[in-house]
Design a protein around this motif. Structure first.
Motif, PDB file in Angstrom:
ATOM      1  N   GLU A 211      53.360   2.609   6.925  1.00 23.53           N
ATOM      2  CA  GLU A 211      52.935   1.906   5.719  1.00 23.53           C
ATOM      3  C   GLU A 211      53.131   0.402   5.819  1.00 23.53           C
ATOM      4  N   ALA A 212      54.285  -0.033   6.330  1.00 25.50           N
ATOM      5  CA  ALA A 212      54.564  -1.467   6.410  1.00 25.50           C
ATOM      6  C   ALA A 212      53.589  -2.167   7.349  1.00 25.50           C
ATOM      7  N   GLU A 213      53.329  -1.553   8.511  1.00 25.56           N
ATOM      8  CA  GLU A 213      52.407  -2.168   9.459  1.00 25.56           C
ATOM      9  C   GLU A 213      50.976  -2.143   8.934  1.00 25.56           C
ATOM     10  N   LEU A 214      50.608  -1.069   8.254  1.00 33.60           N
ATOM     11  CA  LEU A 214      49.255  -0.981   7.700  1.00 33.60           C
ATOM     12  C   LEU A 214      49.045  -2.052   6.639  1.00 33.60           C
ATOM     13  N   ALA A 215      50.047  -2.266   5.791  1.00 33.18           N
ATOM     14  CA  ALA A 215      49.920  -3.290   4.756  1.00 33.18           C
ATOM     15  C   ALA A 215      49.751  -4.672   5.372  1.00 33.18           C
ATOM     16  N   PHE A 243      42.728   2.787  -4.599  1.00 32.38           N
ATOM     17  CA  PHE A 243      43.951   3.166  -3.892  1.00 32.38           C
ATOM     18  C   PHE A 243      44.272   2.112  -2.838  1.00 32.38           C
ATOM     19  N   ALA A 244      45.475   1.553  -2.939  1.00 28.45           N
ATOM     20  CA  ALA A 244      45.955   0.529  -2.027  1.00 28.45           C
ATOM     21  C   ALA A 244      47.074   1.103  -1.157  1.00 28.45           C
ATOM     22  N   VAL A 245      47.552   0.282  -0.224  1.00 25.59           N
ATOM     23  CA  VAL A 245      48.610   0.745   0.683  1.00 25.59           C
ATOM     24  C   VAL A 245      49.968   0.697  -0.011  1.00 25.59           C
ATOM     25  N   THR A 246      50.260  -0.428  -0.642  1.00 27.14           N
ATOM     26  CA  THR A 246      51.546  -0.636  -1.308  1.00 27.14           C
ATOM     27  C   THR A 246      51.295  -1.181  -2.711  1.00 27.14           C
ATOM     28  N   VAL A 247      52.352  -1.243  -3.510  1.00 24.71           N
ATOM     29  CA  VAL A 247      52.232  -1.829  -4.843  1.00 24.71           C
ATOM     30  C   VAL A 247      51.828  -3.292  -4.730  1.00 24.71           C
TER      31      VAL A 247
END
Length: 572
Positions: A211-215, A243-247
Motif C-alpha cells: 500500500e505505501a509503495e503504491l500510494a 476508491f483510492a489507495v489511502t485516506v
C-alpha cells in the motif's frame, strides 16, 4: 415474511440438501447485491434456535439486525460489540469477531446451535478460528450445530483455502448471472490510461500491491488531475463512488475534483462519527456528486443511487475489485446501468484486476457494449452457469419502472402493478427512502413487506407476479383492441377511450377510475368491513391525528378522513 427470490429459494434448498447429507460447515457464495443478508435471515427465522452472527465491522452488524427484523419483526436479536452492546444472553447475538476473540471467557460451547459468518473469506484468520473453536463449531462440529459462511468472493489473496473451515460450497451465483436475470444493474467499462508505471511497486503479504509503495507511485498531482479530467469527460455527470489507495490519496483526489469544478468530498473511518455521517448523507442526497474513500466503503455500504464507480486504486485482489464494483450494481429508479471508470497504469497488466477478469468476459467486449450484452453475445456455453438455480428468472432490462418487464403505473406517490382482475400490488412510501409493499384485493389490503428501499420493494412485488399474465408487458392480449365490455364500462365511468385504444390502454385508464368509484360508492361492500381490515387506511387516520373508534367500519373511517382532508384544504 418477506418473500425470497427464486435463486434464494434454491440456495436454501441446496443448504438443506447438504445438511441432510451430513455436512455441518457449509459455504454459500453470491455476488454483492444478491441479498445474502435476507437469505440467511430467512434461515434464522426458520430455524429459531440460539444463533451467533459474526462480522468484522459495525456496518455489517447493523445491516444484519435491520434485515433480520424486516424478515422477522419480533426477532430477539442483541448486539455484542465493544461499548455499543453487551447483549450476551440474547437468543440471537450479532457479534463483532474482535470483541468475542477478546472475551473467550464468555464462551459456552453448548449455547449456540447456528453460527453464520458474514464475509466468510475472512474466517480462516486466527481471531475467527479462536471464536468458532471456543463456541464449538470448529474444527469438529456436533450433529446439533451448523456453521454457514456467506461471501461474495470465496477466495483469499494469501492463497489460504477456505476448506480449512468449510466442508463444502453448497451454492453459488455470480455477478453476471444476476445482471442477466435483471436483479442487478448492467455494467459498462471505460479504461483511463496513464503514464504511471507500477513495475517497481512490490507485492505485499496479502498478494496485492504494497500500500505505501503504491500510494507513492499513483498519488501524484498529475495523475489525480487526469482522473478528474476523465470523469469530467466520460462520467456523464453521474453520482460516483471513488476508491483510492489511502485516506491521504482520497483527500488529494477530492481536492483535484473540486479544483475541476466537481462537487466532491472524501470520507474515512478516522473522521468523527457525526462528521462521517454528515458526508455520507450529503452524498446520498446528491449534494456531493463524487465521494472518495480508501477502504471504508468496500463492504457493508448500500447506496443504490450510485451510477459510477471510479477505480483510482490499481489492485491484484479479485476480492477488493469485486466488492468495489458491487457498490454500484444495486438497482435504483431510472438507473439503466453503472459506469466503471478504471484507471489503468502501465506494466504488470497481466496481474491487474479489471471488469473483464471479474466477469469472465473479454474486457474489450464489455467496453464496446455492456456486461449483459457481452454475455448474451458470448452465449451460454462460454461460461459456467450457477448450479441449482430454479424458477423463472427473466432477463429484463434493469431500469426499475420504464424498462421493467412488468406493467408498473405511477399513481401519485405510489407505484401500482396489476396482479389479477381487481387485485393489485402497490408500493407506497413510508418515510425517507423506504417503501411498503401491499396486496390490494376486494377483501382488503394485505401488507407483504415494509421498510424496504424502492429497488428491493419492486423486486419483492415482481417476484409475486412473475407468472401473472396481467402483469407482463409482453402479454399477447395487451395489443388487442379494447373490448366492447371495456368500452361500456368506460362510458359508465365517464372515462374517454381514444380511437384505436388497446386493451392495455383501457385497463390503464379504467383501473384508477374503478378504484375511485369503489372509494366513493356508499354501497360498496368494503365500506361495511371493519376499519382494521385496511391497515393503510388506519395508518392514514393516525397520521391525521384522528381518534380510533372501536368497531368503526372502513366506510365510516374513510368518510371521516375525507372530511378532515377537505377542512384542511379549505383553510389553506
Amino acid at each position: 415474511m418477506l418473500a425470497l427470490r427464486p435463486y434464494q429459494v434454491a440456495a436454501l434448498a441446496a443448504l438443506d440438501r447438504d445438511r441432510a447429507a451430513g455436512y455441518r460447515r457449509l459455504l454459500l457464495q453470491a455476488a454483492t447485491g444478491a441479498g445474502k443478508t435476507i437469505l440467511f435471515s430467512h434461515l434464522i427465522a426458520r430455524e429459531r434456535v440460539p444463533t451467533l452472527f459474526l462480522a468484522h465491522r459495525e456496518e455489517l452488524l447493523d445491516q444484519m439486525m435491520a434485515k433480520l427484523r424486516m424478515v422477522w419483526p419480533e426477532a430477539p436479536v442483541g448486539l455484542v460489540q465493544g461499548d455499543r452492546g453487551q447483549d450476551w444472553d440474547a437468543p440471537i447475538v450479532a457479534a463483532s469477531v474482535d470483541t468475542l476473540a477478546r472475551r473467550l471467557d464468555r464462551a459456552d460451547p453448548a449455547r449456540f446451535r447456528l453460527a453464520i459468518v458474514d464475509e466468510s473469506h475472512r474466517s480462516v484468520a486466527a481471531s475467527y478460528r479462536q471464536v468458532l473453536q471456543a463456541w464449538g463449531f470448529w474444527p469438529e462440529t456436533p450433529p446439533d450445530k451448523f456453521l454457514l459462511g456467506v461471501t461474495a468472493t470465496p477466495i483469499r489473496t494469501d492463497g489460504v483455502g477456505l476448506g480449512a473451515i468449510y466442508e463444502r460450497l453448497s451454492f453459488q451465483i455470480g455477478l453476471l448471472d444476476l445482471i442477466r436475470a435483471g436483479y442487478l444493474a448492467d455494467l459498462r467499462a471505460r479504461r483511463i490510461t496513464t503514464g504511471i508505471s507500477l513495475a517497481r511497486v512490490r507485492t505485499g503479504r496479502d498478494g496485492d500491491f504494497d500500500e505505501a509503495e503504491l500510494a507513492l507511485a499513483v498519488d501524484t498531482p498529475e495523475r489525480n488531475r487526469l482522473v478528474a479530467a476523465a470523469y469530467a469527460r466520460y462520467g456523464e455527470g453521474r453520482k460516483a463512488l471513488g476508491f483510492a489507495v489511502t485516506v491521504e490519496h482520497a483527500r488529494h483526489l477530492a481536492a483535484a475534483f473540486q479544483a475541476a469544478g466537481i462537487a466532491a468530498d472524501w470520507v474515512a473511518g478516522s473522521l468523527p462519527a457525526r462528521e462521517r455521517a454528515r458526508r455520507l448523507q450529503a452524498f446520498r442526497d446528491g449534494r456531493t456528486q463524487v465521494l472518495w474513500n480508501a477502504q471504508l466503503l468496500v463492504e457493508g455500504y448500500d447506496e443504490p443511487s450510485i451510477r459510477c464507480i471510479i477505480l483510482a486504486r490499481p489492485t491484484k485482489s479479485p476480492i477488493f475489485y469485486a466488492q468495489a464494483i458491487g457498490r454500484g450494481t444495486r438497482l435504483a429508479p431510472g438507473k439503466t446501468d453503472c459506469l466503471v471508470l478504471d484507471v489503468a497504469d502501465v506494466a504488470l497488466h497481466h496481474d491487474l484486476q479489471n471488469l473483464g477478469t471479474l466477469l469472465g468476459l473479454p474486457l474489450e467486449a464489455v467496453e464496446r457494449t455492456s456486461a449483459r450484452r457481452a454475455a448474451l453475445a458470448a452465449g451460454p456455453g462460454e461460461r459456467p452457469v450457477a448450479p441449482a438455480v430454479t424458477g423463472e428468472l427473466h432477463a429484463a432490462v434493469v431500469d426499475l419502472f420504464a424498462r421493467s418487464a412488468f406493467r408498473w403505473r405511477k399513481e401519485g406517490r405510489r407505484w401500482v402493478l396489476p396482479l389479477a382482475p381487481r387485485e393489485w400490488l402497490v408500493l407506497t412510501p413510508t418515510g425517507g427512502d423506504r417503501y411498503a409493499v401491499w396486496r390490494r384485493t376486494p377483501d382488503g389490503d394485505v401488507r407483504v413487506a415494509d421498510g424496504l428501499t424502492l429497488d428491493y420493494a419492486m423486486g419483492v412485488a415482481e417476484d409475486q407476479v412473475r407468472a401473472a399474465p396481467l402483469a407482463r408487458k409482453d402479454a399477447a392480449w395487451l395489443g388487442e383492441p379494447a373490448s366492447a365490455k371495456q368500452r361500456a364500462l368506460a362510458a359508465a365511468l365517464g372515462v374517454t377511450l381514444p380511437d384505436g385504444a388497446t386493451k392495455a390502454d383501457a385497463e390503464a385508464l379504467l383501473g384508477p377510475a374503478l378504484r375511485q368509484r369503489a372509494l366513493e360508492d356508499p354501497e360498496a361492500p368494503w365500506r361495511r368491513r371493519p376499519a382494521e381490515a385496511y391497515p393503510r387506511l388506519c395508518a392514514f387516520r393516525d397520521r391525521l391525528g384522528l381518534p380510533a373508534i372501536p368497531g368503526e367500519t372502513a366506510g365510516a373511517l374513510s368518510d371521516r378522513i375525507q372530511a378532515r382532508t377537505r377542512r384542511r384544504t379549505s383553510h389553506r
